[in-house]
Motif scaffolding. Structure first.
Motif, PDB file in Angstrom:
ATOM      1  N   ALA A   8      56.943  29.830  53.322  1.00  0.00           N
ATOM      2  CA  ALA A   8      57.141  31.216  53.259  1.00  0.00           C
ATOM      3  C   ALA A   8      57.473  31.461  51.837  1.00  0.00           C
ATOM      4  N   HIS A   9      57.183  32.388  51.256  1.00  0.00           N
ATOM      5  CA  HIS A   9      57.592  32.925  49.864  1.00  0.00           C
ATOM      6  C   HIS A   9      56.761  32.220  48.790  1.00  0.00           C
ATOM      7  N   ALA A  10      55.874  31.376  49.099  1.00  0.00           N
ATOM      8  CA  ALA A  10      55.446  30.607  48.096  1.00  0.00           C
ATOM      9  C   ALA A  10      54.440  31.468  47.318  1.00  0.00           C
ATOM     10  N   THR A  11      54.486  31.070  45.860  1.00  0.00           N
ATOM     11  CA  THR A  11      53.597  31.678  44.811  1.00  0.00           C
ATOM     12  C   THR A  11      52.310  31.365  44.829  1.00  0.00           C
ATOM     13  N   ALA A  12      51.423  32.221  43.778  1.00  0.00           N
ATOM     14  CA  ALA A  12      50.118  31.591  43.542  1.00  0.00           C
ATOM     15  C   ALA A  12      50.093  30.349  42.797  1.00  0.00           C
ATOM     16  N   ARG A  13      51.223  30.187  41.954  1.00  0.00           N
ATOM     17  CA  ARG A  13      51.242  28.934  41.064  1.00  0.00           C
ATOM     18  C   ARG A  13      51.625  27.664  42.211  1.00  0.00           C
ATOM     19  N   ASP A  14      52.315  28.007  43.153  1.00  0.00           N
ATOM     20  CA  ASP A  14      52.524  26.993  44.188  1.00  0.00           C
ATOM     21  C   ASP A  14      51.426  26.786  44.746  1.00  0.00           C
ATOM     22  N   ALA A  15      50.405  27.383  45.218  1.00  0.00           N
ATOM     23  CA  ALA A  15      49.058  27.420  45.844  1.00  0.00           C
ATOM     24  C   ALA A  15      48.308  26.485  44.820  1.00  0.00           C
ATOM     25  N   TRP A  46      44.191  25.345  34.645  1.00  0.00           N
ATOM     26  CA  TRP A  46      44.322  26.322  35.308  1.00  0.00           C
ATOM     27  C   TRP A  46      45.288  27.455  34.910  1.00  0.00           C
ATOM     28  N   ALA A  47      46.268  27.044  34.415  1.00  0.00           N
ATOM     29  CA  ALA A  47      47.423  28.155  33.874  1.00  0.00           C
ATOM     30  C   ALA A  47      46.881  29.202  32.981  1.00  0.00           C
ATOM     31  N   ALA A  48      45.707  28.821  32.219  1.00  0.00           N
ATOM     32  CA  ALA A  48      45.254  29.680  31.558  1.00  0.00           C
ATOM     33  C   ALA A  48      43.941  30.749  32.010  1.00  0.00           C
ATOM     34  N   LEU A  49      43.520  30.518  33.383  1.00  0.00           N
ATOM     35  CA  LEU A  49      42.813  31.203  33.891  1.00  0.00           C
ATOM     36  C   LEU A  49      43.467  32.514  34.492  1.00  0.00           C
ATOM     37  N   ALA A  50      42.645  33.616  34.683  1.00  0.00           N
ATOM     38  CA  ALA A  50      43.154  34.836  35.323  1.00  0.00           C
ATOM     39  C   ALA A  50      43.288  34.563  36.839  1.00  0.00           C
ATOM     40  N   VAL A  51      44.471  34.739  37.316  1.00  0.00           N
ATOM     41  CA  VAL A  51      44.637  34.528  38.936  1.00  0.00           C
ATOM     42  C   VAL A  51      44.682  36.027  39.827  1.00  0.00           C
ATOM     43  N   GLY A  52      43.712  35.931  40.993  1.00  0.00           N
ATOM     44  CA  GLY A  52      43.928  37.312  41.797  1.00  0.00           C
ATOM     45  C   GLY A  52      43.881  37.058  43.185  1.00  0.00           C
ATOM     46  N   VAL A  53      44.460  37.823  44.002  1.00  0.00           N
ATOM     47  CA  VAL A  53      44.688  37.787  45.477  1.00  0.00           C
ATOM     48  C   VAL A  53      43.787  38.703  46.028  1.00  0.00           C
ATOM     49  N   GLY A  63      47.235  34.639  55.353  1.00  0.00           N
ATOM     50  CA  GLY A  63      46.005  35.031  55.230  1.00  0.00           C
ATOM     51  C   GLY A  63      45.523  35.203  53.734  1.00  0.00           C
ATOM     52  N   ASP A  64      46.336  35.233  52.830  1.00  0.00           N
ATOM     53  CA  ASP A  64      45.837  35.479  51.479  1.00  0.00           C
ATOM     54  C   ASP A  64      44.854  34.567  50.960  1.00  0.00           C
ATOM     55  N   ARG A  65      43.865  35.047  50.039  1.00  0.00           N
ATOM     56  CA  ARG A  65      42.914  34.374  49.510  1.00  0.00           C
ATOM     57  C   ARG A  65      43.188  34.401  47.846  1.00  0.00           C
ATOM     58  N   VAL A  66      43.578  33.157  47.398  1.00  0.00           N
ATOM     59  CA  VAL A  66      44.151  33.130  45.881  1.00  0.00           C
ATOM     60  C   VAL A  66      42.683  32.804  45.266  1.00  0.00           C
ATOM     61  N   GLU A  67      42.393  33.567  44.225  1.00  0.00           N
ATOM     62  CA  GLU A  67      41.121  33.346  43.252  1.00  0.00           C
ATOM     63  C   GLU A  67      41.427  33.157  41.897  1.00  0.00           C
ATOM     64  N   LEU A  68      40.942  31.905  41.438  1.00  0.00           N
ATOM     65  CA  LEU A  68      41.089  31.721  39.825  1.00  0.00           C
ATOM     66  C   LEU A  68      39.878  31.998  39.260  1.00  0.00           C
ATOM     67  N   CYS A  69      39.714  32.824  38.316  1.00  0.00           N
ATOM     68  CA  CYS A  69      38.521  33.462  37.654  1.00  0.00           C
ATOM     69  C   CYS A  69      38.413  32.867  36.393  1.00  0.00           C
ATOM     70  N   ARG A  70      37.170  32.508  36.100  1.00  0.00           N
ATOM     71  CA  ARG A  70      36.686  32.132  34.748  1.00  0.00           C
ATOM     72  C   ARG A  70      36.814  33.474  33.647  1.00  0.00           C
TER      73      ARG A  70
END
Length: 109
Positions: A23-30, A45-52, A66-73
């Protein structure tokens, strides 16, 4: 909590992994909990845009069940420029809302 991490390294190629995070994990943790850093070792990957779910977020964004974490080029072409080029190639008659008309129909219907 269950979340999904998605990254597309190239067109028509998708890396998707279901993760179980505390619980309380972040996008970086994922990203760190996934196989992404080992599967793509040269990827910054840290330079990519991240979205949920398609919405841009910060790396420290808390995730929910149930979140979907998306890394965007990054975009390779400006969408406005691409649209103008498509329009120029197709011509004015082949585009738009009323491009397909009934046989004998009036323009705009």
């Amino acid at each position: 909590m269950q979340v999904t991490l998605v990254y597309s390294p190239a067109p028509r190629e998708v890396f998707e992994q279901a993760l179980t995070l505390p619980a309380h994990a972040t996008a970086r943790d994922a990203v760190l909990a996934s196989a992404l850093p080992t599967r793509f070792p040269l990827l910054d990957w840290a330079a990519l845009a991240v979205g949920v779910w398609g919405r841009a977020v910060e790396w420290e964004q808390a995730l929910y069940e149930g979140d979907r974490v998306e890394l965007c080029r990054p975009l390779t072409v400006d969408p406005k420029v691409a649209r103008r080029e498509r329009f120029r190639r197709q011509g004015a008659r082949a585009t738009g809302l009323f491009a397909k008309r009934r046989e004998g129909g009036k323009a705009g219907y």
